[in-house]
Scaffold this motif. Sequence first.
Motif, PDB file in Angstrom:
ATOM      1  N   TRP A  39       1.102  -1.035   0.029  1.00  0.00           N
ATOM      2  CA  TRP A  39       0.187   0.189  -0.107  1.00  0.00           C
ATOM      3  C   TRP A  39       0.936   0.635   0.270  1.00  0.00           C
ATOM      4  CZ3 TRP A  39      -2.188  -3.961   1.844  1.00  0.00           C
ATOM      5  CH2 TRP A  39      -3.614  -4.522   2.104  1.00  0.00           C
ATOM      6  N   ASP A  59      -3.782   4.864   0.161  1.00  0.00           N
ATOM      7  CA  ASP A  59      -5.175   4.086  -0.019  1.00  0.00           C
ATOM      8  C   ASP A  59      -4.614   2.848  -1.027  1.00  0.00           C
ATOM      9  OD1 ASP A  59      -6.456   4.373   2.408  1.00  0.00           O
ATOM     10  OD2 ASP A  59      -7.641   5.535   1.847  1.00  0.00           O
ATOM     11  N   THR A  60      -3.542   2.845  -2.132  1.00  0.00           N
ATOM     12  CA  THR A  60      -3.731   2.666  -3.856  1.00  0.00           C
ATOM     13  C   THR A  60      -3.085   1.067  -2.804  1.00  0.00           C
ATOM     14  OG1 THR A  60      -3.723   4.213  -4.809  1.00  0.00           O
ATOM     15  CG2 THR A  60      -2.735   2.439  -5.273  1.00  0.00           C
ATOM     16  N   THR A 117      -5.299  -1.482  -6.725  1.00  0.00           N
ATOM     17  CA  THR A 117      -7.159  -1.043  -6.207  1.00  0.00           C
ATOM     18  C   THR A 117      -6.970  -0.186  -5.002  1.00  0.00           C
ATOM     19  OG1 THR A 117      -6.900  -2.813  -4.624  1.00  0.00           O
ATOM     20  CG2 THR A 117      -7.544  -3.359  -7.341  1.00  0.00           C
ATOM     21  N   GLU A 118      -8.292   0.522  -5.186  1.00  0.00           N
ATOM     22  CA  GLU A 118      -8.082   1.367  -3.760  1.00  0.00           C
ATOM     23  C   GLU A 118      -8.774   0.665  -2.769  1.00  0.00           C
ATOM     24  OE1 GLU A 118      -6.997   4.478  -3.124  1.00  0.00           O
ATOM     25  OE2 GLU A 118      -5.924   3.967  -4.773  1.00  0.00           O
ATOM     26  N   THR A 140      -8.475   0.024   2.252  1.00  0.00           N
ATOM     27  CA  THR A 140      -8.283  -0.257   3.001  1.00  0.00           C
ATOM     28  C   THR A 140      -6.717  -0.644   3.761  1.00  0.00           C
ATOM     29  OG1 THR A 140     -10.675   0.977   3.713  1.00  0.00           O
ATOM     30  CG2 THR A 140      -8.578   1.054   5.685  1.00  0.00           C
TER      31      THR A 140
END
Length: 311
Positions: free
Chosen positions: A122, A125-126, A161-162, A164
């Motif tokens: 990460w 948040d990516t 993707t985004e 958490t």
Amino acid sequence: MPIYWSEKVLLVALESTYGTAPTLLAADAILASDIRLTPMEGQDLSRNLERPFMGAQSTIPVDVHAKLAFKTELLASGTAGTPPVIGKLMRACGCAEVVTANTSVAYNPVSRGHESAALHLWIGDTRYALTGIRGTATIRVNASGIPMVEFELTGLFVMPTEATPVVPDLDAQLDAEVLAATTANTPTFTINSVAMVMRSFALAMGNQVEPRFLVGSDSVMITGRTDTIETTVEAKSLSAFNPFALAKASTPLPVSLVHGTAAGKIITLSVPTAQMQRLSGLEEQQGIKEWPLKLAPLPNAGNDQWTLTFT
């Protein structure tokens, strides 16, 4: 709002099925530095169309894969017989892991049955994901520096993707006792059983890592290996140690490096038969003559050119 470059979480786990990522958890976190991501390596295949006008050709991305490089501290787990954090990375770099309960964990290069890993990185948040990872690494021990392992990993591309970020469990790594390479902390460095005053040392695994994209199979493979050692040491009298004669005679000789002194925190790199290479020159630091030495770790029975043991 901007995405801060320092906001990174890195998780790595071994795959049981090639190219299929397991569930990566907080305990899979790796404390790394100098992270460098190449998220979309490959080729842009031109359509090469004949047209009645000039202009750029449209392309098709093929052989898409990703690369990730980073450094980790060379640390034992603190408990003899318990694999270190870097253990799974060593296994993804073509090494076997041999655990002797309550005693040691050892790694040595192997020529087949290479394991693979998956990772999530990460940045903000990516989430960047790689599967089917294999790679190579370099172990570095420099005077007055923290011993490190530099990993270069290659994996199959997964669309970012985004998501958490997982909250990483880094407590054990952050609280670990980190020892710089010093006379007290690194009690042994010998070449041909002769104690050397060492400035720098590096063992490169030299794995040849090949992305392989065919119809019916996408993979990353380790197809070859050329291990090398480079070290800079204080020059001695030739009666005590003669690297020129050793290189001329292609004499196989042992190399041993021990870092750490407390049980559960001792790391030993053993190279039983290394061949001294020609000296390319001489160096001077602080008015002292030094030798930049190169050696080639040679297999004997096979897959035994070096062993990294944690005790």
